[in-house]
Design a protein around this motif. Structure first.
Motif, PDB file in Angstrom:
ATOM      1  N   GLU A  36       0.824  -1.205   0.000  1.00 21.51           N
ATOM      2  CA  GLU A  36       0.000   0.000   0.000  1.00 21.51           C
ATOM      3  C   GLU A  36       0.863   1.261   0.000  1.00 21.51           C
ATOM      4  O   GLU A  36       0.515   2.251  -0.640  1.00 21.51           O
ATOM      5  CB  GLU A  36      -0.972  -0.013   1.175  1.00 21.51           C
ATOM      6  N   ALA A  37       1.993   1.240   0.671  1.00 21.86           N
ATOM      7  CA  ALA A  37       2.876   2.412   0.704  1.00 21.86           C
ATOM      8  C   ALA A  37       3.577   2.638  -0.633  1.00 21.86           C
ATOM      9  O   ALA A  37       3.740   3.778  -1.066  1.00 21.86           O
ATOM     10  CB  ALA A  37       3.904   2.264   1.820  1.00 21.86           C
ATOM     11  N   ALA A  38       3.976   1.546  -1.295  1.00 18.75           N
ATOM     12  CA  ALA A  38       4.733   1.654  -2.547  1.00 18.75           C
ATOM     13  C   ALA A  38       3.862   1.576  -3.799  1.00 18.75           C
ATOM     14  O   ALA A  38       4.335   1.848  -4.891  1.00 18.75           O
ATOM     15  CB  ALA A  38       5.785   0.544  -2.612  1.00 18.75           C
ATOM     16  N   HIS A  39       2.617   1.154  -3.623  1.00 23.21           N
ATOM     17  CA  HIS A  39       1.687   0.941  -4.739  1.00 23.21           C
ATOM     18  C   HIS A  39       2.091  -0.248  -5.610  1.00 23.21           C
ATOM     19  O   HIS A  39       1.671  -0.342  -6.761  1.00 23.21           O
ATOM     20  CB  HIS A  39       1.513   2.208  -5.585  1.00 23.21           C
ATOM     21  N   HIS A  40       2.930  -1.110  -5.066  1.00 24.29           N
ATOM     22  CA  HIS A  40       3.274  -2.394  -5.676  1.00 24.29           C
ATOM     23  C   HIS A  40       3.959  -3.245  -4.605  1.00 24.29           C
ATOM     24  O   HIS A  40       4.463  -2.720  -3.616  1.00 24.29           O
ATOM     25  CB  HIS A  40       4.187  -2.221  -6.904  1.00 24.29           C
ATOM     26  N   LEU A  41       3.954  -4.557  -4.804  1.00 16.80           N
ATOM     27  CA  LEU A  41       4.571  -5.452  -3.825  1.00 16.80           C
ATOM     28  C   LEU A  41       6.082  -5.268  -3.851  1.00 16.80           C
ATOM     29  O   LEU A  41       6.704  -5.311  -4.908  1.00 16.80           O
ATOM     30  CB  LEU A  41       4.196  -6.903  -4.120  1.00 16.80           C
ATOM     31  N   THR A  42       6.660  -5.055  -2.689  1.00 16.28           N
ATOM     32  CA  THR A  42       8.089  -4.804  -2.584  1.00 16.28           C
ATOM     33  C   THR A  42       8.592  -5.236  -1.211  1.00 16.28           C
ATOM     34  O   THR A  42       7.797  -5.448  -0.302  1.00 16.28           O
ATOM     35  CB  THR A  42       8.393  -3.302  -2.808  1.00 16.28           C
ATOM     36  N   THR A  43       9.900  -5.342  -1.071  1.00 17.34           N
ATOM     37  CA  THR A  43      10.492  -5.683   0.217  1.00 17.34           C
ATOM     38  C   THR A  43      10.903  -4.454   1.009  1.00 17.34           C
ATOM     39  O   THR A  43      11.185  -4.549   2.199  1.00 17.34           O
ATOM     40  CB  THR A  43      11.735  -6.577   0.045  1.00 17.34           C
ATOM     41  N   GLU A  44      10.939  -3.296   0.327  1.00 23.80           N
ATOM     42  CA  GLU A  44      11.366  -2.082   1.010  1.00 23.80           C
ATOM     43  C   GLU A  44      10.751  -0.853   0.339  1.00 23.80           C
ATOM     44  O   GLU A  44      10.609  -0.813  -0.878  1.00 23.80           O
ATOM     45  CB  GLU A  44      12.892  -1.962   0.981  1.00 23.80           C
ATOM     46  N   VAL A  45      10.424   0.127   1.165  1.00 29.77           N
ATOM     47  CA  VAL A  45       9.903   1.401   0.688  1.00 29.77           C
ATOM     48  C   VAL A  45      10.781   2.495   1.282  1.00 29.77           C
ATOM     49  O   VAL A  45      10.938   2.565   2.498  1.00 29.77           O
ATOM     50  CB  VAL A  45       8.437   1.618   1.142  1.00 29.77           C
ATOM     51  N   GLU A  46      11.354   3.316   0.438  1.00 29.24           N
ATOM     52  CA  GLU A  46      12.146   4.454   0.890  1.00 29.24           C
ATOM     53  C   GLU A  46      11.258   5.683   0.882  1.00 29.24           C
ATOM     54  O   GLU A  46      10.734   6.069  -0.169  1.00 29.24           O
ATOM     55  CB  GLU A  46      13.366   4.652  -0.007  1.00 29.24           C
ATOM     56  N   ASN A  54      10.593  -5.368   4.940  1.00 31.57           N
ATOM     57  CA  ASN A  54      10.093  -6.631   5.468  1.00 31.57           C
ATOM     58  C   ASN A  54      11.120  -7.236   6.412  1.00 31.57           C
ATOM     59  O   ASN A  54      12.281  -6.838   6.437  1.00 31.57           O
ATOM     60  CB  ASN A  54       9.781  -7.615   4.336  1.00 31.57           C
ATOM     61  N   GLU A  55      10.670  -8.188   7.151  1.00 30.35           N
ATOM     62  CA  GLU A  55      11.537  -8.987   7.996  1.00 30.35           C
ATOM     63  C   GLU A  55      11.256 -10.455   7.688  1.00 30.35           C
ATOM     64  O   GLU A  55      10.534 -10.784   6.764  1.00 30.35           O
ATOM     65  CB  GLU A  55      11.294  -8.657   9.477  1.00 30.35           C
ATOM     66  N   PHE A  56      11.795 -11.308   8.468  1.00 29.86           N
ATOM     67  CA  PHE A  56      11.700 -12.760   8.301  1.00 29.86           C
ATOM     68  C   PHE A  56      10.253 -13.255   8.250  1.00 29.86           C
ATOM     69  O   PHE A  56       9.927 -14.176   7.524  1.00 29.86           O
ATOM     70  CB  PHE A  56      12.452 -13.373   9.492  1.00 29.86           C
ATOM     71  N   VAL A  57       9.399 -12.629   9.039  1.00 29.50           N
ATOM     72  CA  VAL A  57       8.000 -13.061   9.162  1.00 29.50           C
ATOM     73  C   VAL A  57       7.051 -11.924   8.802  1.00 29.50           C
ATOM     74  O   VAL A  57       7.419 -10.751   8.837  1.00 29.50           O
ATOM     75  CB  VAL A  57       7.697 -13.570  10.590  1.00 29.50           C
ATOM     76  N   LEU A  58       5.811 -12.285   8.475  1.00 29.45           N
ATOM     77  CA  LEU A  58       4.824 -11.321   8.004  1.00 29.45           C
ATOM     78  C   LEU A  58       4.237 -10.427   9.089  1.00 29.45           C
ATOM     79  O   LEU A  58       3.587  -9.437   8.775  1.00 29.45           O
ATOM     80  CB  LEU A  58       3.679 -12.045   7.298  1.00 29.45           C
ATOM     81  N   HIS A  59       4.435 -10.747  10.341  1.00 28.60           N
ATOM     82  CA  HIS A  59       3.866  -9.913  11.400  1.00 28.60           C
ATOM     83  C   HIS A  59       4.861  -8.892  11.950  1.00 28.60           C
ATOM     84  O   HIS A  59       4.575  -8.221  12.938  1.00 28.60           O
ATOM     85  CB  HIS A  59       3.294 -10.778  12.538  1.00 28.60           C
ATOM     86  N   VAL A  60       6.001  -8.742  11.309  1.00 29.95           N
ATOM     87  CA  VAL A  60       7.011  -7.784  11.751  1.00 29.95           C
ATOM     88  C   VAL A  60       7.386  -6.881  10.579  1.00 29.95           C
ATOM     89  O   VAL A  60       7.539  -7.339   9.456  1.00 29.95           O
ATOM     90  CB  VAL A  60       8.274  -8.500  12.292  1.00 29.95           C
ATOM     91  N   ILE A  61       7.528  -5.594  10.866  1.00 33.08           N
ATOM     92  CA  ILE A  61       8.009  -4.630   9.885  1.00 33.08           C
ATOM     93  C   ILE A  61       9.136  -3.830  10.514  1.00 33.08           C
ATOM     94  O   ILE A  61       9.133  -3.584  11.728  1.00 33.08           O
ATOM     95  CB  ILE A  61       6.866  -3.726   9.378  1.00 33.08           C
ATOM     96  N   LEU A 114       6.116 -17.063   7.395  1.00 31.55           N
ATOM     97  CA  LEU A 114       7.310 -16.470   6.813  1.00 31.55           C
ATOM     98  C   LEU A 114       6.940 -15.550   5.661  1.00 31.55           C
ATOM     99  O   LEU A 114       5.900 -15.713   5.017  1.00 31.55           O
ATOM    100  CB  LEU A 114       8.245 -17.566   6.291  1.00 31.55           C
ATOM    101  N   TRP A 115       7.815 -14.591   5.391  1.00 30.49           N
ATOM    102  CA  TRP A 115       7.654 -13.718   4.234  1.00 30.49           C
ATOM    103  C   TRP A 115       7.592 -14.604   2.987  1.00 30.49           C
ATOM    104  O   TRP A 115       8.540 -15.339   2.700  1.00 30.49           O
ATOM    105  CB  TRP A 115       8.838 -12.760   4.168  1.00 30.49           C
ATOM    106  N   PRO A 116       6.495 -14.589   2.226  1.00 31.42           N
ATOM    107  CA  PRO A 116       6.327 -15.529   1.119  1.00 31.42           C
ATOM    108  C   PRO A 116       6.747 -14.984  -0.248  1.00 31.42           C
ATOM    109  O   PRO A 116       6.572 -15.660  -1.258  1.00 31.42           O
ATOM    110  CB  PRO A 116       4.818 -15.784   1.129  1.00 31.42           C
ATOM    111  N   HIS A 117       7.298 -13.788  -0.293  1.00 33.72           N
ATOM    112  CA  HIS A 117       7.570 -13.134  -1.561  1.00 33.72           C
ATOM    113  C   HIS A 117       9.064 -13.173  -1.874  1.00 33.72           C
ATOM    114  O   HIS A 117       9.735 -14.127  -1.518  1.00 33.72           O
ATOM    115  CB  HIS A 117       7.023 -11.702  -1.518  1.00 33.72           C
ATOM    116  N   GLU A 118       9.560 -12.141  -2.516  1.00 29.22           N
ATOM    117  CA  GLU A 118      10.963 -12.070  -2.908  1.00 29.22           C
ATOM    118  C   GLU A 118      11.874 -12.420  -1.729  1.00 29.22           C
ATOM    119  O   GLU A 118      11.609 -12.004  -0.599  1.00 29.22           O
ATOM    120  CB  GLU A 118      11.271 -10.650  -3.391  1.00 29.22           C
ATOM    121  N   TYR A 119      12.902 -13.168  -1.988  1.00 29.20           N
ATOM    122  CA  TYR A 119      13.868 -13.655  -0.994  1.00 29.20           C
ATOM    123  C   TYR A 119      13.306 -14.743  -0.081  1.00 29.20           C
ATOM    124  O   TYR A 119      13.949 -15.132   0.880  1.00 29.20           O
ATOM    125  CB  TYR A 119      14.447 -12.522  -0.135  1.00 29.20           C
TER     126      TYR A 119
END
Length: 126
Positions: A36-46, A54-61, A114-119
């Motif tokens: 939602e912040a980046a307007h596309h799926l990503t591992t990081e938003v600057e 993202n972190e190792f798991v989906l409940h942590v940012i 676990l984070w299910p996307h990139e990496y």
């Protein structure tokens, strides 16, 4: 920025758990927040001086300084501003942040996602 020597700059990283507003149970939505912040799926938003990732798991940012900082001035204000932004994204999902990446009542055998996307392959290996 020119070369820096030890202790001439800082990089601050803060991890927050994403939980349900009502009962503080684990809410695995870090991918939704970043998307939602980046307007596309990503591992990081600057986002200026602060980045979210993202972190190792989906409940942590993770919130972090976007590069080394030679001063800690204004960081508490900047981090607080970004926590508010993330909480506004989580609001419609009935979620919120709490400080710490570890939840005292979480059952890791049942609730870990676990984070299910990139990496993901890296996280699955661990």
């Amino acid at each position: 920025m020119s070369s820096l020597h030890l202790f001439e700059a800082y990089g601050i990283e803060l991890e927050y758990m994403i939980v349900q507003k009502d009962d503080l149970s684990v809410l695995p939505l870090s991918d939704i927040v970043l998307q939602e912040a980046a307007h596309h799926l990503t591992t990081e938003v600057e986002l200026g001086e602060i980045a979210w990732s993202n972190e190792f798991v989906l409940h942590v940012i993770e919130l972090k300084t976007n590069g080394p900082r030679t001063s800690l001035d204004r960081l508490s204000f900047l981090f607080h501003e970004h926590i508010r932004k993330i909480n506004s994204i989580l609001g419609p999902h009935r979620g919120r942040l709490i400080p710490t990446g570890a939840h005292p009542l979480m059952d890791p055998h049942k609730e870990t996602r676990l984070w299910p996307h990139e990496y993901n392959q890296i996280y699955e290996t661990y």
